[in-house]
Write a protein that holds these residues in place. Structure first.
Motif, PDB file in Angstrom:
ATOM      1  N   VAL A  17     -66.473-102.969 -43.869  1.00 38.52           N
ATOM      2  CA  VAL A  17     -65.944-103.486 -45.127  1.00 38.52           C
ATOM      3  C   VAL A  17     -64.699-102.697 -45.514  1.00 38.52           C
ATOM      4  O   VAL A  17     -64.724-101.465 -45.556  1.00 38.52           O
ATOM      5  N   LEU A  18     -63.635-103.428 -45.788  1.00 40.56           N
ATOM      6  CA  LEU A  18     -62.388-102.812 -46.223  1.00 40.56           C
ATOM      7  C   LEU A  18     -62.164-103.130 -47.693  1.00 40.56           C
ATOM      8  O   LEU A  18     -62.216-104.288 -48.103  1.00 40.56           O
ATOM      9  N   SER A  19     -61.940-102.095 -48.472  1.00 39.74           N
ATOM     10  CA  SER A  19     -61.542-102.274 -49.867  1.00 39.74           C
ATOM     11  C   SER A  19     -60.026-102.422 -49.895  1.00 39.74           C
ATOM     12  O   SER A  19     -59.300-101.494 -49.535  1.00 39.74           O
ATOM     13  N   GLU A  20     -59.571-103.595 -50.302  1.00 37.66           N
ATOM     14  CA  GLU A  20     -58.130-103.854 -50.227  1.00 37.66           C
ATOM     15  C   GLU A  20     -57.337-102.989 -51.201  1.00 37.66           C
ATOM     16  O   GLU A  20     -56.218-102.594 -50.911  1.00 37.66           O
ATOM     17  N   SER A  21     -57.919-102.688 -52.354  1.00 37.29           N
ATOM     18  CA  SER A  21     -57.158-101.928 -53.349  1.00 37.29           C
ATOM     19  C   SER A  21     -56.967-100.479 -52.928  1.00 37.29           C
ATOM     20  O   SER A  21     -55.932 -99.874 -53.189  1.00 37.29           O
ATOM     21  N   SER A  22     -57.944 -99.908 -52.268  1.00 38.50           N
ATOM     22  CA  SER A  22     -57.842 -98.486 -51.906  1.00 38.50           C
ATOM     23  C   SER A  22     -57.506 -98.266 -50.441  1.00 38.50           C
ATOM     24  O   SER A  22     -57.099 -97.170 -50.054  1.00 38.50           O
ATOM     25  N   GLY A  23     -57.721 -99.285 -49.600  1.00 37.53           N
ATOM     26  CA  GLY A  23     -57.532 -99.097 -48.166  1.00 37.53           C
ATOM     27  C   GLY A  23     -58.698 -98.375 -47.512  1.00 37.53           C
ATOM     28  O   GLY A  23     -58.684 -98.087 -46.324  1.00 37.53           O
ATOM     29  N   CYS A  24     -59.728 -98.075 -48.292  1.00 36.25           N
ATOM     30  CA  CYS A  24     -60.894 -97.363 -47.760  1.00 36.25           C
ATOM     31  C   CYS A  24     -61.771 -98.342 -46.974  1.00 36.25           C
ATOM     32  O   CYS A  24     -62.079 -99.428 -47.458  1.00 36.25           O
ATOM     33  N   GLU A  25     -62.147 -97.939 -45.774  1.00 31.98           N
ATOM     34  CA  GLU A  25     -63.010 -98.797 -44.953  1.00 31.98           C
ATOM     35  C   GLU A  25     -64.318 -98.086 -44.660  1.00 31.98           C
ATOM     36  O   GLU A  25     -64.326 -96.895 -44.371  1.00 31.98           O
ATOM     37  N   ILE A  26     -65.412 -98.819 -44.757  1.00 25.24           N
ATOM     38  CA  ILE A  26     -66.713 -98.247 -44.430  1.00 25.24           C
ATOM     39  C   ILE A  26     -67.359 -99.058 -43.323  1.00 25.24           C
ATOM     40  O   ILE A  26     -67.064-100.239 -43.140  1.00 25.24           O
ATOM     41  N   ARG A  27     -68.242 -98.393 -42.620  1.00 25.14           N
ATOM     42  CA  ARG A  27     -68.971 -99.006 -41.530  1.00 25.14           C
ATOM     43  C   ARG A  27     -70.425 -98.613 -41.703  1.00 25.14           C
ATOM     44  O   ARG A  27     -70.721 -97.432 -41.894  1.00 25.14           O
ATOM     45  N   PHE A  28     -71.311 -99.577 -41.676  1.00 25.18           N
ATOM     46  CA  PHE A  28     -72.719 -99.243 -41.881  1.00 25.18           C
ATOM     47  C   PHE A  28     -73.593-100.289 -41.211  1.00 25.18           C
ATOM     48  O   PHE A  28     -73.156-101.387 -40.907  1.00 25.18           O
ATOM     49  N   SER A  29     -74.833 -99.927 -41.000  1.00 23.32           N
ATOM     50  CA  SER A  29     -75.779-100.824 -40.348  1.00 23.32           C
ATOM     51  C   SER A  29     -76.913-101.156 -41.321  1.00 23.32           C
ATOM     52  O   SER A  29     -77.016-100.583 -42.404  1.00 23.32           O
ATOM     53  N   ARG A  30     -77.781-102.074 -40.878  1.00 24.19           N
ATOM     54  CA  ARG A  30     -78.988-102.339 -41.672  1.00 24.19           C
ATOM     55  C   ARG A  30     -79.811-101.069 -41.828  1.00 24.19           C
ATOM     56  O   ARG A  30     -80.415-100.833 -42.867  1.00 24.19           O
TER      57      ARG A  30
END
Ligand SMILES: [Zn+2]
Length: 146
Positions: free
Chosen positions: A99-112
Motif C-alpha cells: 500500500v502506497l500513501s500518495e500524500s506521504s510517499g510512504c509504502e508498506i508491505r504486509f501479509s495476512r
C-alpha cells in the motif's frame, strides 16, 4: 503465552524470519511498539482493521492496482499457508499487500499473518525484517490523516 523466540528466526517458519536485525527479545519489541501506538491513541484492533480493509477492498477487484482514498495498493497471493510464530494452532494464507500513501510517499508491505500478529500479539516485526511495520508510519500515514 510465552513465545519461543526460535520460531522467529530465519529458516524456521520463513526464509527471512521475523526479527530482521533486531536484537531485542520479542516481548520487548511488542512492549516498545505498544507504547508508540498509545502515544497516537490507537489500539491494536484499529490498526489491524485498517490493514485488513486494504486487503478486503483489493479482493473486490479482479486484478491489479487499486486506487482509492489517497492510496494505491495491490495484493498478491502466494501458494501455501504459514503458521503463527507465537505457536498457537492455525494457518494463515500467504496474501501480501503493498500500500502506497500518495500524500506521504510512504509504502508498506504486509501479509495476512502480519495483521494477525498485530491484532493478537501486538507484534509489528523486528527492525530490519522485511515485514516490519513502523507503528508511527501506520499511525501518521495510514490511519490518522489530517
Ligand atoms: Zn498467533
Amino acid at each position: 503465552m510465552i513465545p519461543s523466540d526460535d520460531s522467529f528466526r530465519p529458516g524456521v517458519l520463513t526464509k527471512d524470519g521475523f526479527l530482521g536485525s533486531d536484537g531485542r527479545p520479542v516481548d520487548k519489541i511488542v512492549e516498545d511498539d505498544g507504547r508508540v501506538l498509545l502515544e497516537f491513541g490507537l489500539d491494536l484492533e484499529t490498526v489491524a482493521d485498517r490493514l485488513q480493509s486494504f486487503i478486503d477492498e483489493a479482493q473486490k477487484q479482479l486484478e491489479g492496482l487499486v486506487h482509492s482514498g489517497g492510496f494505491r495498493f495491490r495484493i498478491q497471493w502466494d501458494r501455501g499457508m504459514i503458521p503463527c510464530p507465537f505457536g498457537e494452532p492455525g494457518l494463515h494464507p500467504k496474501i501480501v499487500a503493498r500500500v502506497l500513501s500518495e500524500s506521504s510517499g510512504c509504502e508498506i508491505r504486509f501479509s495476512r499473518l502480519s495483521i494477525h500478529l498485530i491484532r493478537k500479539h501486538g507484534f509489528f516485526g523486528g527492525k530490519g525484517s522485511i515485514f516490519r511495520l513502523e507503528p508511527e508510519d501506520l499511525a501518521r500515514h495510514f490511519i490518522i490523516q489530517r
